[in-house]
Write an enzyme that holds these catalytic residues in place. Structure first.
Site, PDB file in Angstrom:
ATOM      1  N   GLU B  60       0.802  -1.227   0.000  1.00 59.27           N
ATOM      2  CA  GLU B  60       0.000   0.000   0.000  1.00 59.27           C
ATOM      3  C   GLU B  60       0.835   1.276   0.000  1.00 59.27           C
ATOM      4  OE1 GLU B  60      -0.888  -2.611   1.925  1.00 59.27           O
ATOM      5  OE2 GLU B  60      -2.909  -3.128   1.251  1.00 59.27           O
ATOM      6  N   HIS B 129     -11.070  -4.179  10.130  1.00 57.86           N
ATOM      7  CA  HIS B 129     -11.649  -3.990   8.795  1.00 57.86           C
ATOM      8  C   HIS B 129     -12.929  -3.157   8.827  1.00 57.86           C
ATOM      9  CE1 HIS B 129      -8.894  -7.239   7.830  1.00 57.86           C
ATOM     10  NE2 HIS B 129      -9.120  -7.044   6.548  1.00 57.86           N
TER      11      HIS B 129
END
Lengths: 390, 327
Positions: B60, B129
């Protein structure tokens, strides 16, 4: 001194002594793994320095023959300019004219000058916060760089970036970045963009050896090799990340070897030899242009000053610094140019005089440049003005 | 006007902008061959090829930074985070680099990039999440933050974000990808950044909602209508720049404000809106502003606890009744 002679691999640090770790002691005894692979590095460490000096002088003289006189003189001029500019910046810092952090490039001049001399004007360059040398070697004026250090409106970043954030769109100089390793993914993206557009421009990305421990370095090298991006990663290994020597911070301290894990070409170069740097960079740039492939070049150098102006430098000895100064890149290059008859004493003096004039003028320019107008606080944040706080 | 899902609207926006501008490309994890973890990029690889629709490794920080560099060199990247939870690994590139490049270069370099993907809770995916990160990104000058709540807004706002010359954080919601709505025809349909939308007019209380709390607020308003309370629902759509005028004008009319959000209350967007309403409309308030935020706890896995951690219709109804002094 004597200790350095028997332990050429390891710069002396403050923590040296009875408490040194086992891995360090092993390396001091010359029994460490990978010792042979690092022979090349050993040769430019302080101990073998004098013997080595002569060999390298001869090597550089061979290089000189392949470079035209105008280029050689421009490179020398740029190296001297960086040196004197930085000395003046140090002086201005102590006078309080420059604030914040100020990371000087003294000792490393051959790296920026040698590497950037191998580029075309349309290639891209990014570097870390130790960026004055790259800006000057790219041909940015000393005036606008000094004015930026002074925080003035006439600075290359309008006084908003400061020492660590020099930029110039015209020179394709994309900064000057303050987070260790942060510019490495950026440069990878610039190389992605040139490949996307189908140009043959190369991107040079400079960083210090301490940045090699950041994830950003490894993530970038992986993507660059995976996607065959035309980026040249140049590690300016000055052997200290602030006050921590490379050997205390990296499990395998041979930076050029890091490329192996990514299947990338790499080279190790003596950073005190401006023409060796130029030649190695030219090879990597060629690889980028012709084959769209990345490279990693480790350039072993040394900074003669502290990490920044606020660094007392307790972590290394005066003797160590002096030994590196014997291979001062400007002296090495200047001597060779003289020996080859490219330049005589008068010519050298003329270079110094021209540089002095340019540096003096930059201070006058910076002093005379106004502070940024108060309303500049809120400009350049967004493409179109947005009321602050919205 | 066609009725399509939020997922299709986002897909159309990217497809149209990629057709319009050769410099627009999409990069992220599983965006190409897999067609997107949530199928938002479905079919794009087939149309545009792997030069412009790029599967990235799970890296990322690396691909976010690559996007910033590509934007500085003249492209218009769309960087997809599979979810914004993973953008946390990339915050150095977003906050330290994308947000500040124009400023610290004295205006020399722009960073026209969109970071997009689902933000906030999903369905029982637990603590790591399920985070809503808009207050993080909205904190920093230099970034724009967008949160659509309808397919039409999603399409129009994403197209504007791609054309925008500043870095835009575009926050979608996994729970809303299947939400259907009418979307105006035509490739020129744009929704400007920085403009709130009055989703329902009312006169007794203003409810400011965004992303997944907008449909909840509209349902609550229907319920309250039956109880004789008229609710105005405002969706700022863009968190930064924030259209505070529309909110303040509404509060001046209704004299009451509830802010419903999925994210945590502490240092959050509702806190910012409350403060600004106090600064601009203090004398118009007939009751303290009420914040209805996600629970001040990491998101639990258990279904019953997850439900308790999020705003719902019932609690919005209750909050409005409280500021109206009906309970």
């Amino acid at each position: 001194m004597s200790e350095l002679k028997v332990t050429p691999m390891r710069p002396r640090t403050q923590t040296e002594g009875a408490s040194a770790g086992a891995g360090v002691a092993e390396e001091r005894d010359g029994q460490g793994r990978g010792e042979q692979a690092r022979d090349e590095r050993d040769r430019i460490d302080p101990a073998g320095l004098r013997e080595e000096h002569e060999r390298r002088q001869q090597e550089q003289q061979k290089h000189i023959e392949g470079v035209d006189r105008e280029t050689l003189l421009r490179m020398l001029y740029q190296m001297v300019l960086i040196r004197r500019f930085e000395e003046k910046a140090a002086e201005a810092y102590t006078l309080g004219k420059i604030g914040g952090f100020c990371h000087l490039y003294i000792g490393q001049e051959a790296v920026a000058v040698g590497a950037l001399s191998a580029l075309r004007p349309d290639d891209y360059v990014l570097t870390s916060y130790r960026d004055h040398g790259h800006a000057l070697a790219l041909g940015m004026s000393a005036d606008e760089v000094m004015a930026e250090l002074f925080g003035r409106a006439g600075g290359c970043s309008a006084g908003k970036g400061g020492s660590m954030h020099l930029f110039d769109t015209d020179k394709h100089f994309l900064g000057g970045h303050g987070i260790v390793g942060g510019q490495i993914p950026l440069a990878t993206g610039v190389a992605f963009a040139t490949k996307y557009k189908g140009t043959d421009q190369a991107t040079l990305c400079f960083f210090g050896e301490a940045a090699v421990n950041q994830g950003a370095f490894h993530e970038s090298l992986n993507m660059a090799q995976l996607w065959k991006l035309p980026c040249v990663y140049i590690c300016e290994n000055n052997q200290y990340g602030m006050g921590t020597s490379l050997k205390r911070a990296m499990s395998i301290s041979d930076v050029s070897q890091k490329a192996v894990g990514y299947g990338m070409e790499s080279e190790f170069v003596d950073g005190m030899d401006v023409l060796a740097v130029r030649a190695a960079t030219a090879r990597a740039v060629e690889r980028a242009r012709k084959d769209s492939l990345p490279s990693l070049i480790e350039i072993r150098t040394y900074r003669f000053m502290g990490h920044s102006m606020s660094d007392p430098g307790h972590y290394r000895t005066r003797a160590e610094i002096e030994q590196y100064q014997e291979r001062d890149p400007i002296k090495v290059f200047g001597d060779n140019l003289r020996e080859k008859g490219v330049l005589d004493d008068e010519g050298l003096k003329a270079v110094e005089a021209r540089v002095r004039e340019e540096v003096e003028r930059s201070v006058k320019f910076a002093d005379a440049s106004p502070e940024p107008a108060p309303e500049e606080l809120f400009t350049d944040i967004y493409a179109s003005p947005i009321k602050p706080g919205r | 006007m066609a009725v399509i899902t939020m997922r299709e609207a986002l897909n159309q926006a990217m497809r149209e902008e990629m057709r319009r501008d050769e410099g627009v490309f999409l990069m992220g994890e599983e965006v190409a061959a897999y067609q997107g973890a949530y199928k938002v990029s479905k079919g794009l690889l087939e149309e545009f090829g792997d030069r412009r629709v790029v599967d990235s490794p799970i890296t990322e920080l690396g691909f976010a930074g690559l996007g910033v560099g590509a934007a500085m060199a003249g492209l218009r990247p769309i960087i997809e985070f599979m979810t914004f939870n993973f953008s946390i690994l990339a915050t150095d590139q977003i906050v330290n680099h994308a947000a500040k490049m124009r400023y610290m270069s004295g205006g020399q370099f722009k960073v026209p990039i969109v970071f997009r993907g689902p933000n906030g809770s999903a369905f029982q995916v637990s603590s790591q999440h399920s985070q809503a990160l808009e207050s993080w990104y909205a904190h920093f000058p230099g970034l724009k933050v967008v949160m659509p709540s309808t397919p039409a807004d999603a399409k129009g706002l994403l197209k504007s974000a791609i054309r925008d010359d500043d870095p835009v954080i575009f926050l979608e919601q996994e729970r809303m990808y299947g939400l259907k709505g009418e979307v105006p025809d035509g490739e020129d349909f744009l929704v400007p950044l920085g403009q709130a939308d009055v989703k329902r007019e009312g006169k007794d209380c203003t409810v400011v909602a965004r992303s997944m709390t907008v449909p909840l607020a509209l349902k609550a308003a229907e319920e309250l209508e039956k109880q004789g309370v008229s609710v105005e629902v405002i969706d700022p759509r863009t968190i930064r720049p924030l259209d505070i005028e529309t909110i303040v004008n509404s509060v001046k009319k209704t004299n009451r404000l509830v802010v419903a959000e999925e994210s945590h209350a502490f240092c959050g967007v509702a806190a910012e809106i409350s403060a600004q309403v106090m600064e601009h409309a203090f004398d118009y308030l007939d009751a303290p502003v009420k914040r209805l935020s996600g629970a001040d706890a990491p998101m639990p896995y258990a279904k019953n606890l997850e439900r308790l951690a999020l705003p719902d219709v019932e609690r919005i109804v209750k909050a409005v009744r409280e500021v109206a002094y009906l309970e």
